[in-house]
Design a protein around this motif. Structure first.
Motif, PDB file in Angstrom:
ATOM      1  N   VAL A 214       0.842  -1.194   0.000  1.00 35.42           N
ATOM      2  CA  VAL A 214       0.000   0.000   0.000  1.00 35.42           C
ATOM      3  C   VAL A 214       0.878   1.245   0.000  1.00 35.42           C
ATOM      4  O   VAL A 214       1.818   1.357   0.797  1.00 35.42           O
ATOM      5  CB  VAL A 214      -0.935   0.012   1.229  1.00 35.42           C
ATOM      6  N   GLU A 215       0.568   2.173  -0.891  1.00 37.13           N
ATOM      7  CA  GLU A 215       1.240   3.472  -0.905  1.00 37.13           C
ATOM      8  C   GLU A 215       0.828   4.282   0.321  1.00 37.13           C
ATOM      9  O   GLU A 215      -0.323   4.215   0.772  1.00 37.13           O
ATOM     10  CB  GLU A 215       0.850   4.257  -2.164  1.00 37.13           C
TER      11      GLU A 215
ATOM     12  N   ILE B 134      -3.016   7.350   4.131  1.00 36.03           N
ATOM     13  CA  ILE B 134      -3.521   8.620   4.659  1.00 36.03           C
ATOM     14  C   ILE B 134      -4.984   8.832   4.276  1.00 36.03           C
ATOM     15  O   ILE B 134      -5.812   9.218   5.107  1.00 36.03           O
ATOM     16  CB  ILE B 134      -2.640   9.774   4.159  1.00 36.03           C
ATOM     17  N   ARG B 135      -5.322   8.532   3.033  1.00 37.34           N
ATOM     18  CA  ARG B 135      -6.705   8.718   2.592  1.00 37.34           C
ATOM     19  C   ARG B 135      -7.655   7.796   3.365  1.00 37.34           C
ATOM     20  O   ARG B 135      -8.768   8.193   3.721  1.00 37.34           O
ATOM     21  CB  ARG B 135      -6.809   8.470   1.093  1.00 37.34           C
ATOM     22  N   ALA B 136      -7.225   6.564   3.617  1.00 35.78           N
ATOM     23  CA  ALA B 136      -8.073   5.645   4.381  1.00 35.78           C
ATOM     24  C   ALA B 136      -8.267   6.144   5.807  1.00 35.78           C
ATOM     25  O   ALA B 136      -9.381   6.079   6.352  1.00 35.78           O
ATOM     26  CB  ALA B 136      -7.455   4.248   4.377  1.00 35.78           C
TER      27      ALA B 136
ATOM     28  N   LEU C 197       5.000  16.753   2.647  1.00 31.08           N
ATOM     29  CA  LEU C 197       5.543  15.467   2.218  1.00 31.08           C
ATOM     30  C   LEU C 197       4.845  14.886   0.991  1.00 31.08           C
ATOM     31  O   LEU C 197       5.460  14.180   0.196  1.00 31.08           O
ATOM     32  CB  LEU C 197       5.472  14.457   3.369  1.00 31.08           C
ATOM     33  N   PHE C 198       3.546  15.161   0.850  1.00 31.65           N
ATOM     34  CA  PHE C 198       2.772  14.484  -0.189  1.00 31.65           C
ATOM     35  C   PHE C 198       2.095  15.437  -1.179  1.00 31.65           C
ATOM     36  O   PHE C 198       1.476  14.984  -2.136  1.00 31.65           O
ATOM     37  CB  PHE C 198       1.704  13.593   0.452  1.00 31.65           C
ATOM     38  N   GLY C 199       2.189  16.752  -0.940  1.00 30.06           N
ATOM     39  CA  GLY C 199       1.593  17.714  -1.856  1.00 30.06           C
ATOM     40  C   GLY C 199       0.165  18.072  -1.487  1.00 30.06           C
ATOM     41  O   GLY C 199      -0.482  17.409  -0.683  1.00 30.06           O
ATOM     42  N   ASP C 200      -0.330  19.121  -2.118  1.00 29.07           N
ATOM     43  CA  ASP C 200      -1.659  19.640  -1.793  1.00 29.07           C
ATOM     44  C   ASP C 200      -2.778  18.681  -2.169  1.00 29.07           C
ATOM     45  O   ASP C 200      -3.871  18.749  -1.603  1.00 29.07           O
ATOM     46  CB  ASP C 200      -1.894  20.976  -2.510  1.00 29.07           C
TER      47      ASP C 200
END
Length: 341
Positions: A242-243, A248-250, A310-313
């Motif tokens: 898993v990325e 984070i989204r989960a 770290l991951f962008g907007d």
């Protein structure tokens, strides 16, 4: 209501959350964060300490030392404080600040390593530091969660039977992989069960636990920068990677419905949801294990500036569903719209 005298005497292991209304797929989540250590690591910590006491390895003047990214360190801090031992946790910069402060509040010392190992992680560096400590003074006792059989035996004795009690028709079990203690304890238990259970290991992209190329991992908990010594892949039916963006989204998807879980849980839930989206789930009983809750991730997984840096907007773009079922399933919801001041 139980009455206890030691913090490790309480550990609620029979709480499950039905995630179907959130994810849109049939998945039960076993919650392991309801104890005074706040995570599933209490089980392994207790088993390893008690085993060391039975074997005479731990003495009154012993200093327990362990390499940990966070949760095991908290569990050992709590047990050491309760039993009167000193504890030193060797960790790295990815360990959440709240976790480090919690260990120190319990009377433990925390050493943070800064140098990367040959696989681009910190684990090798942490272990070398632990070994140097043990060589310098025989009062240091390294429990070694990476090789200690008590790690997986704790879950063979407790976690897996708890799942079996509630789900006698279990078909598939999703287990996050770090040291592989939870994975191997559950897999060994269900290998001997009355019906076949598919064991799906969930790992983080960038981890080399099951091979592959090492990569950046910013969320502590799952994943390893070496192959776990406890791992026996013959017990594992499938591996999902898993990325961290999906982790984070989960986490945020569940938080929007009132369930605040940790990064490891987000990884397992994301992996499980994508696996279930590719299979016929009619009459399927699926369970995933949630290692911890989310309070210790408030300054990382749930902190907007940290995420954007770290991951962008686009990391929390509401138009991108966290679950493959979310776009057109029962979990679909309009993004929150706040009134303008």
């Amino acid at each position: 209501m139980p009455v206890i005298s030691a913090p490790h005497d309480f550990n609620e292991g029979h709480l499950f959350v039905d995630l179907k209304s959130i994810l849109g797929c049939p998945l039960y989540l076993k919650c392991e964060g309801f104890n005074f250590a706040g995570s599933i690591k209490l089980k392994a910590a207790n088993e390893m300490v008690e085993s060391a006491e039975r074997d005479g390895i731990l003495k009154p003047d012993s200093v327990i030392v362990e390499s940990s990214s966070g949760n095991l360190g908290v569990a050992l801090s709590m047990i050491a404080a309760s039993k009167g031992y000193k504890f030193l946790c060797v960790t790295d910069s990815r360990c959440n600040l709240s976790t480090r402060l919690l260990m120190e509040a319990l009377g433990s010392k925390v050493h943070i390593v800064a140098d990367l190992d040959e696989n681009g992680g910190f684990l090798g560096t942490r272990i070398e530091y632990v070994r140097s400590l043990c060589a310098s003074d025989d009062r240091y006792v390294w429990l070694s969660q990476y090789t200690n059989p008590g790690n997986w035996q704790a879950h063979y004795r407790t976690t897996a039977p708890q799942i079996a009690r509630h789900f006698p028709r279990l078909d598939v079990l999703f287990v996050g992989t770090g040291t592989a203690g939870t994975l191997m304890g559950c897999a060994r238990y269900f290998r001997q069960w009355h019906r076949p259970v598919r064991i799906v290991a969930v790992d983080s992209v960038g981890s080399v636990a099951f091979g592959g190329e090492p990569g950046r991992r910013m969320i502590p908990g799952l994943g390893m920068s070496m192959r776990p010594p406890l791992l026996d892949e013959s017990y594992v039916n499938e591996v999902i990677r898993v990325e961290e963006a999906d982790t984070i989204r989960a986490c945020h998807q569940m938080a929007r419905r009132g369930f605040l879980f940790g990064g490891s849980t987000g990884t397992v839930v994301s992996g499980a949801a994508h696996w279930l989206s590719r299979h016929d789930t009619r009459d399927m009983t699926a369970v995933a294990i949630a290692p911890d809750l989310g309070e210790r991730y408030l300054d990382t997984v749930y902190q907007t500036n940290w995420l954007q840096d770290l991951f962008g907007d686009e990391i929390l773009d509401p138009s991108r569903p966290a679950s493959p079922f979310e776009a057109d399933g029962p979990a679909s919801r309009e993004p929150d719209r706040w009134p303008q001041p």
